[in-house]
Design an enzyme around this catalytic site. Structure first.
Site, PDB file in Angstrom:
ATOM      1  CG  HIS A  31      -1.672  -1.016   1.486  1.00  0.00           C
ATOM      2  ND1 HIS A  31      -1.235  -2.276   2.115  1.00  0.00           N
ATOM      3  CD2 HIS A  31      -3.017  -1.116   1.275  1.00  0.00           C
ATOM      4  CE1 HIS A  31      -2.454  -2.879   2.147  1.00  0.00           C
ATOM      5  NE2 HIS A  31      -3.388  -2.445   1.846  1.00  0.00           N
TER       6      HIS A  31
ATOM      7  CG  ASP B 121       1.590  -1.073   3.453  1.00  0.00           C
ATOM      8  OD1 ASP B 121       0.872  -0.552   4.019  1.00  0.00           O
ATOM      9  OD2 ASP B 121       1.593  -1.869   2.510  1.00  0.00           O
TER      10      ASP B 121
ATOM     11  CD  GLU C 192      -7.408  -8.409  -0.968  1.00  0.00           C
ATOM     12  OE1 GLU C 192      -6.516  -7.976  -1.668  1.00  0.00           O
ATOM     13  OE2 GLU C 192      -7.493  -8.518   0.280  1.00  0.00           O
TER      14      GLU C 192
ATOM     15  CD  GLU D 263      -6.573 -11.676   2.190  1.00  0.00           C
ATOM     16  OE1 GLU D 263      -6.341 -10.748   1.436  1.00  0.00           O
ATOM     17  OE2 GLU D 263      -6.811 -11.503   3.540  1.00  0.00           O
TER      18      GLU D 263
ATOM     19  CG  HIS E 245     -10.623 -11.522   2.537  1.00  0.00           C
ATOM     20  ND1 HIS E 245     -10.224 -10.396   1.486  1.00  0.00           N
ATOM     21  CD2 HIS E 245      -9.989 -11.311   3.509  1.00  0.00           C
ATOM     22  CE1 HIS E 245      -9.310  -9.827   2.301  1.00  0.00           C
ATOM     23  NE2 HIS E 245      -9.215 -10.276   3.360  1.00  0.00           N
TER      24      HIS E 245
ATOM     25  CG  ASP F   8      -4.117 -10.917  -1.247  1.00  0.00           C
ATOM     26  OD1 ASP F   8      -3.483 -10.848  -2.032  1.00  0.00           O
ATOM     27  OD2 ASP F   8      -4.389  -9.862  -0.438  1.00  0.00           O
TER      28      ASP F   8
ATOM     29  CG  ASP G 236      -8.888 -11.017   7.375  1.00  0.00           C
ATOM     30  OD1 ASP G 236      -8.547 -12.175   6.826  1.00  0.00           O
ATOM     31  OD2 ASP G 236      -8.710 -10.088   6.734  1.00  0.00           O
TER      32      ASP G 236
ATOM     33  CG  ASP H 176      -4.826 -11.437   7.236  1.00  0.00           C
ATOM     34  OD1 ASP H 176      -5.664 -11.869   6.400  1.00  0.00           O
ATOM     35  OD2 ASP H 176      -4.546 -10.094   7.113  1.00  0.00           O
TER      36      ASP H 176
ATOM     37  CG  ASP I  12      -3.132  -9.901   2.816  1.00  0.00           C
ATOM     38  OD1 ASP I  12      -2.594  -9.556   3.787  1.00  0.00           O
ATOM     39  OD2 ASP I  12      -3.986  -9.096   2.321  1.00  0.00           O
TER      40      ASP I  12
HETATM   41  C1  XUL Z   1      -7.461  -6.637   3.922  1.00  0.00           C
HETATM   42  C2  XUL Z   1      -6.628  -7.229   2.880  1.00  0.00           C
HETATM   43  C3  XUL Z   1      -5.725  -5.995   2.416  1.00  0.00           C
HETATM   44  C4  XUL Z   1      -5.789  -6.141   0.891  1.00  0.00           C
HETATM   45  C5  XUL Z   1      -4.905  -4.697   0.313  1.00  0.00           C
HETATM   46  O1  XUL Z   1      -8.378  -7.780   4.867  1.00  0.00           O
HETATM   47  O2  XUL Z   1      -6.711  -8.146   2.598  1.00  0.00           O
HETATM   48  O3  XUL Z   1      -4.430  -6.197   2.896  1.00  0.00           O
HETATM   49  O4  XUL Z   1      -4.992  -7.326   0.525  1.00  0.00           O
HETATM   50  O5  XUL Z   1      -5.566  -3.699   0.605  1.00  0.00           O
HETATM   51 CO    CO Z   2      -5.551  -9.005   1.100  1.00  0.00          CO
END
Ligand code: XUL
Ligand code: CO
Length: 436
Positions: free
Chosen positions: A100, A103, A231, A267, A270, A295, A306, A308, A338
């Site tokens: 991003h 970031d 996404e 993702e 998600h 992702d 989430d 991750d 991600d």
């Molecule tokens: C949020 C997510 C983000 C996107 C990019 O859940 O996955 O990090 O991948 O904005």
């Molecule tokens: Co993501």
């Protein structure tokens, strides 16, 4: 000075290796279905979790030990972080990264100052990309952290938020182009609602459609040829995110005449939050020609948010790779981690363990999927299961020859349908286990 002095370049040592910092499955030059593993998997590391993640959570402060980071929001610190990132990417052997805008460079007090900061860091990113040959998989704008986006960005009731988001995406597109980014991602951030009592949903969606058209137009204007990706995510931070899953995104893109310009970045966690398996999302996008990138991560079945986490489950990665191979691969997209180390895994070396595990899990998933495809048992089963559509009444329906009247006549004459057959789910699950 090296940030990871105790870690050498990670190499492939094969399945017998007991070295935790070696690949046991990811052998980048190994050819599978006519392409190398490196070409199939196109691994990417995310800047936000790996180099900006602090380990803080709603119950506790930062835990990560990152000796190279002075904790300040200075451009100098940001530039130093770039060098560390590329040392990490090189040692890992990952060909891509993703970021991003916020970031990589600190946000300033004004749009101009933010852009200036970004330019300064992008200069270093470019230098490091040229030095190492590592590429940008995608860039994206953070349209959710700044309080100005509390009600959303493109879908905010405040038109100024839309305008500031547009300015930010304009700059991020320019920077992504400058760095040769091969994709550009839109994740909905705060594009959604907390309550319909205060929300004009139609107007918000119209604005989102307008916003994305502006992005497509501007990309054309500046000659950015990367793939645009949306996404999907169903909730978090809002109760309802507009881009809730692959089906909702494709419906949105079709309604606003954007289908030709976008694919999806799916993702895993998600998909889980949307109540789907990742394979469902991959298949839904794939069958509509909209599978762009993934992702790669996973949630925790006992935690409803989430998380991750890095993917280590080879059933999951084999399913992902089955769909990805079926639809011809991800390029120009890739497998983007991600994912974040958990706050208890606070040492720099944990970043390597996490990525090595994720890469090996996907490499193994790729090999399993290729073996399943070679034997073709699943395809044969599916083909056979649908054979009533290949001729007779099925073929007449599919070709458009039949209508309700001819079908009524058919049913009257036939008396009862041909017997149904078992779906054999258990047998098929057992077959998959033969390959794991
Ligand atoms: C949020 C997510 C983000 C996107 C990019 O859940 O996955 O990090 O991948 O904005
Ligand atoms: Co993501």
């Amino acid at each position: 000075m090296a940030a990871f002095p105790d870690v050498d370049k990670i190499v492939y040592e094969g399945p017998q290796s007991k070295n935790p910092l070696a690949y046991r499955w990811y052998n980048e030059d190994e050819v599978i279905e006519g392409k190398t593993m490196k070409e199939h998997l196109r691994f990417s590391v995310v800047y936000w979790h790996t180099f900006r993640g602090t380990g803080s959570d709603p119950f506790g402060a930062a835990t990560m030990v990152r000796p190279w980071d002075d904790g300040s929001n200075s451009v100098e610190n940001a530039c130093k972080r770039v060098r560390v990132t590329f040392e990490f990417l090189e040692k890992l052997g990952a060909p891509f990264y993703a970021f991003h805008d916020r970031d990589v460079a600190p946000e300033g007090k004004t749009v101009a100052e933010s852009n200036k900061n970004l330019d300064a860091v992008v200069k270093v990113l470019k230098e490091e990309q040229e030095r190492t040959g590592i590429k940008l998989l995608w860039g994206t704008a953070n349209l959710f952290s700044n309080p100005r986006f509390m009600h959303g960005a493109a879908t905010s009731p405040n038109a100024d938020a839309f305008a500031f988001a547009a300015a930010q995406v304009k700059k991020c597109l320019e920077v992504t182009k400058e760095l040769g980014g091969v994709n550009y991602v839109f994740w909905g951030g705060r594009e959604g609602y907390q309550t319909l009592y205060n929300t004009n949903m139609k107007r918000e969606l119209d604005h989102l459609g307008r916003f994305l058209h502006m992005a497509v137009d501007y990309a054309k204007e500046i000659g950015f040829t990367g793939q645009f990706l949306i996404e999907p995510k169903p909730k978090e931070p809002t109760k309802h995110q507009y881009d809730s899953d692959a089906a909702a995104c494709l419906n949105f893109l079709r309604s606003y005449d954007l289908l030709d310009s976008f694919k999806l970045n799916l993702e895993t966690n998600h998909a889980t939050l949307a109540g789907h398996e990742m394979m469902h999302e991959l298949e839904y996008a794939g069958m509509q020609g909209a599978l762009g990138s993934i992702d790669a991560n996973t949630g925790d079945l006992l935690l409803g948010w989430d998380t991750d986490q890095f993917p280590t489950n080879i059933y999951l990665t084999a399913q992902c790779m089955l769909s990805i191979l079926k639809y011809g691969g991800l390029a120009p997209g890739g497998v983007n981690f991600d994912a974040k180390v958990r706050r208890e895994s606070f040492e720099p070396v944990d970043l390597f363990h996490a990525h090595v595990g994720g890469m090996d899990a996907f490499a193994r998933g790729l090999k399993i999927a290729a073996a399943i495809r070679e034997e073709n048992e699943l395809d044969h089963f599916i083909h056979h299961r649908y054979r009533s559509w290949d001729e007779g009444i099925g073929a007449e329906i599919e070709s458009g020859k039949a209508d309700f009247k001819t079908l009524e006549a058919y049913a009257l004459k036939k008396g009862e349908i041909s017997p149904n057959e078992s779906g054999r789910q258990e047998m098929l699950e057992n077959i998959i286990n033969h390959y794991i």
